[in-house]
Each structure stands twice: as structure tokens, then as C-alpha cells.
Design a protein around this motif. Sequence first.
Motif, PDB file in Angstrom:
ATOM      1  N   ALA A   1     -28.471  81.149-113.071  1.00  0.00           N
ATOM      2  CA  ALA A   1     -27.280  81.321-112.241  1.00  0.00           C
ATOM      3  C   ALA A   1     -26.038  81.602-113.080  1.00  0.00           C
ATOM      4  N   VAL A   2     -26.014  81.063-114.308  1.00  0.00           N
ATOM      5  CA  VAL A   2     -24.836  81.225-115.171  1.00  0.00           C
ATOM      6  C   VAL A   2     -25.031  82.317-116.212  1.00  0.00           C
ATOM      7  N   ARG A   3     -26.215  82.383-116.802  1.00  0.00           N
ATOM      8  CA  ARG A   3     -26.434  83.268-117.944  1.00  0.00           C
ATOM      9  C   ARG A   3     -27.167  84.557-117.598  1.00  0.00           C
ATOM     10  N   ALA A   4     -27.928  84.561-116.505  1.00  0.00           N
ATOM     11  CA  ALA A   4     -28.708  85.756-116.159  1.00  0.00           C
ATOM     12  C   ALA A   4     -28.777  85.925-114.646  1.00  0.00           C
ATOM     13  N   PRO A   5     -27.625  86.177-114.007  1.00  0.00           N
ATOM     14  CA  PRO A   5     -27.615  86.334-112.547  1.00  0.00           C
ATOM     15  C   PRO A   5     -28.606  87.403-112.100  1.00  0.00           C
ATOM     16  N   GLY A   6     -29.349  87.083-111.071  1.00  0.00           N
ATOM     17  CA  GLY A   6     -30.345  88.025-110.571  1.00  0.00           C
ATOM     18  C   GLY A   6     -31.743  87.772-111.083  1.00  0.00           C
ATOM     19  N   ALA A   7     -31.879  86.970-112.126  1.00  0.00           N
ATOM     20  CA  ALA A   7     -33.208  86.647-112.645  1.00  0.00           C
ATOM     21  C   ALA A   7     -33.956  85.780-111.638  1.00  0.00           C
ATOM     22  N   HIS A   8     -35.221  86.054-111.477  1.00  0.00           N
ATOM     23  CA  HIS A   8     -36.051  85.344-110.500  1.00  0.00           C
ATOM     24  C   HIS A   8     -36.954  84.358-111.234  1.00  0.00           C
ATOM     25  N   VAL A   9     -36.770  83.070-110.947  1.00  0.00           N
ATOM     26  CA  VAL A   9     -37.559  82.029-111.606  1.00  0.00           C
ATOM     27  C   VAL A   9     -38.918  81.902-110.933  1.00  0.00           C
TER      28      VAL A   9
ATOM     29  N   ALA B   1     -38.618  71.891-115.316  1.00  0.00           N
ATOM     30  CA  ALA B   1     -38.372  73.153-116.024  1.00  0.00           C
ATOM     31  C   ALA B   1     -37.820  74.208-115.067  1.00  0.00           C
ATOM     32  N   ALA B   2     -38.297  74.198-113.834  1.00  0.00           N
ATOM     33  CA  ALA B   2     -37.817  75.175-112.846  1.00  0.00           C
ATOM     34  C   ALA B   2     -36.350  74.930-112.497  1.00  0.00           C
ATOM     35  N   ASP B   3     -35.949  73.649-112.363  1.00  0.00           N
ATOM     36  CA  ASP B   3     -34.541  73.332-112.090  1.00  0.00           C
ATOM     37  C   ASP B   3     -33.647  73.820-113.227  1.00  0.00           C
ATOM     38  N   LEU B   4     -34.084  73.568-114.463  1.00  0.00           N
ATOM     39  CA  LEU B   4     -33.327  74.035-115.627  1.00  0.00           C
ATOM     40  C   LEU B   4     -33.189  75.548-115.608  1.00  0.00           C
ATOM     41  N   ALA B   5     -34.290  76.223-115.320  1.00  0.00           N
ATOM     42  CA  ALA B   5     -34.295  77.684-115.336  1.00  0.00           C
ATOM     43  C   ALA B   5     -33.374  78.258-114.264  1.00  0.00           C
ATOM     44  N   ARG B   6     -33.377  77.666-113.086  1.00  0.00           N
ATOM     45  CA  ARG B   6     -32.505  78.166-112.013  1.00  0.00           C
ATOM     46  C   ARG B   6     -31.033  77.960-112.370  1.00  0.00           C
ATOM     47  N   ALA B   7     -30.718  76.802-112.948  1.00  0.00           N
ATOM     48  CA  ALA B   7     -29.335  76.544-113.354  1.00  0.00           C
ATOM     49  C   ALA B   7     -28.907  77.513-114.453  1.00  0.00           C
ATOM     50  N   TRP B   8     -29.796  77.736-115.410  1.00  0.00           N
ATOM     51  CA  TRP B   8     -29.487  78.651-116.514  1.00  0.00           C
ATOM     52  C   TRP B   8     -29.314  80.081-116.010  1.00  0.00           C
TER      53      TRP B   8
END
Length: 248
Positions: free
Chosen positions: A204-212, A195-202
Motif C-alpha cells: 500500500a505504501v511502497r508498491a501501490p497496485g501490487a497484488h498480494v 506475512a500477508a498482513d505485512l505484504a499488504r501494508a508494504w
Amino acid sequence: MDVLVTGGTGRLGQRLVEPLQAAGHAVRQMSRRGTGPGGVRGDLATGRDLAMALAGAEAVVHAASDPRGDPWQVDVAGTRRLVEAVDRDRLRHLVYVSIVGVDRIPYGYYRAKFAAEQVLLASGLPVTLLRVTQFHDFVDFLLESARRGPVLPVPMGWRVQPVDVGEVAAHVADVVGRPPAGGVVEFAGPEELSAADLARAWAAVRAPGAHVVATPLPGKLGAAFRDGAALPSGGERGRRTYAEHLHA
């Protein structure tokens, strides 16, 4: 064949028409309102117009579901109504779209889907129970819903294998033309991810700056996802990765 698709206006149902028609089938999409070209009315929750919708169907793709409402009424009781209304002399194949892990993950909606599978197995109909993993765009929805400003919390250690909905639709069309399996088959995406890998990939593209932030989730549900209950044990695989989906 004459193919009826239940849940014809849903995320998957809408995508089934093209590959089914390309395979040479005549397709009707059933929904409660029966809107759009090829749309017919049929209500699994009440049984209204079901017999009329199913008249003449040689194959049924049962993709209707109600995860946000009462799945026991629509998915389970509705499947019983479908079984009672179908023309047994004409039906050659019923493909039920289920979810990988419904027999192992302690979640109410999954229990309802598993119960619907048992209804079909006991029906004596020529069935294939096609369990698929989570769609890429559903993963997008979950991550967007989970984000809290700059923070994106996800369950620690959860393992999933998401799949492209278009590839699922193409696979369903292929399965319809095969002999009924009489049991469970699986279809999943090409790669296992946390789930963390998915969140980081998402992010990076959809919410730059978001911290997983990976957060431990106690209980049986969390343990099941960590133990791989949402991962396929066999079956065929799609090719489109989650990263390819994000950059499309």
C-alpha cells in the motif's frame, strides 16, 4: 566500560555507537577493514587481528554474522576464535545478538546461529544471548525481492513479529549495562503479524497496485513459521510498529 562491537559496519552495528556512547561507554567498531572513526580491524573468519581488537575490552557486543556466505566459518568458528582471543581477566559482559527461533526453525543459517550460542554457553564467559526478531527494513528487503511485477507472493500462514533496528540498538546498549543473563533473553516488536498482513501494508505504501498472493509452503520450514517458531516466548518489546516504519 570499553565496549567492542563486532560486525561494526553491519545494519545493527552501525546503530549501536550512539546509544552505547550515550550510556557512557567508550565504543570501538570491529570489522575486517576497520574503516571509519573508532574502527578497528579484526577478522572472525581467519582470526587475524582479533587479539589486538579485543585488547582492553570490558564488554563485547557480538553482532557479526555472514548469512549470505559461510555462517559456519564466521558465526560458529569465528565465535570460537573470539572466545579464545578475549581477555578473560578484563571481560565483564559479552552480549551475543541472535535470532528468535534459532532453536526451532530448520534453516541452515539459523542452525549456525544456534551452534554459536552453544559455543558461548560452553565458554565460561559472562554472556547474554539476546535473540531478536526480524528488523523492519529487512522485511522491506524480502518483500521487494519477492515481488514479481504486479504480483507479490508470500508464504501462507507465516507469523512474525518484526522490530525496529533502532529500538534493538537502544535495548542492546541497556543490556550491556545489566548483569550477564547466562542464557537466552528475547526482544521483539510490539505486534504479531502474518506475512500477508505485512505484504499488504508494504504494498500500500511502497508498491501501490501490487497484488498480494498468499501461497502454501510445504515442508518443515513452512510448518515452523506457521506454528509460531519465529515469535518470542517472552522478553521485552519495542514500541514502533511496522506501519509506523513504513510511513516514516
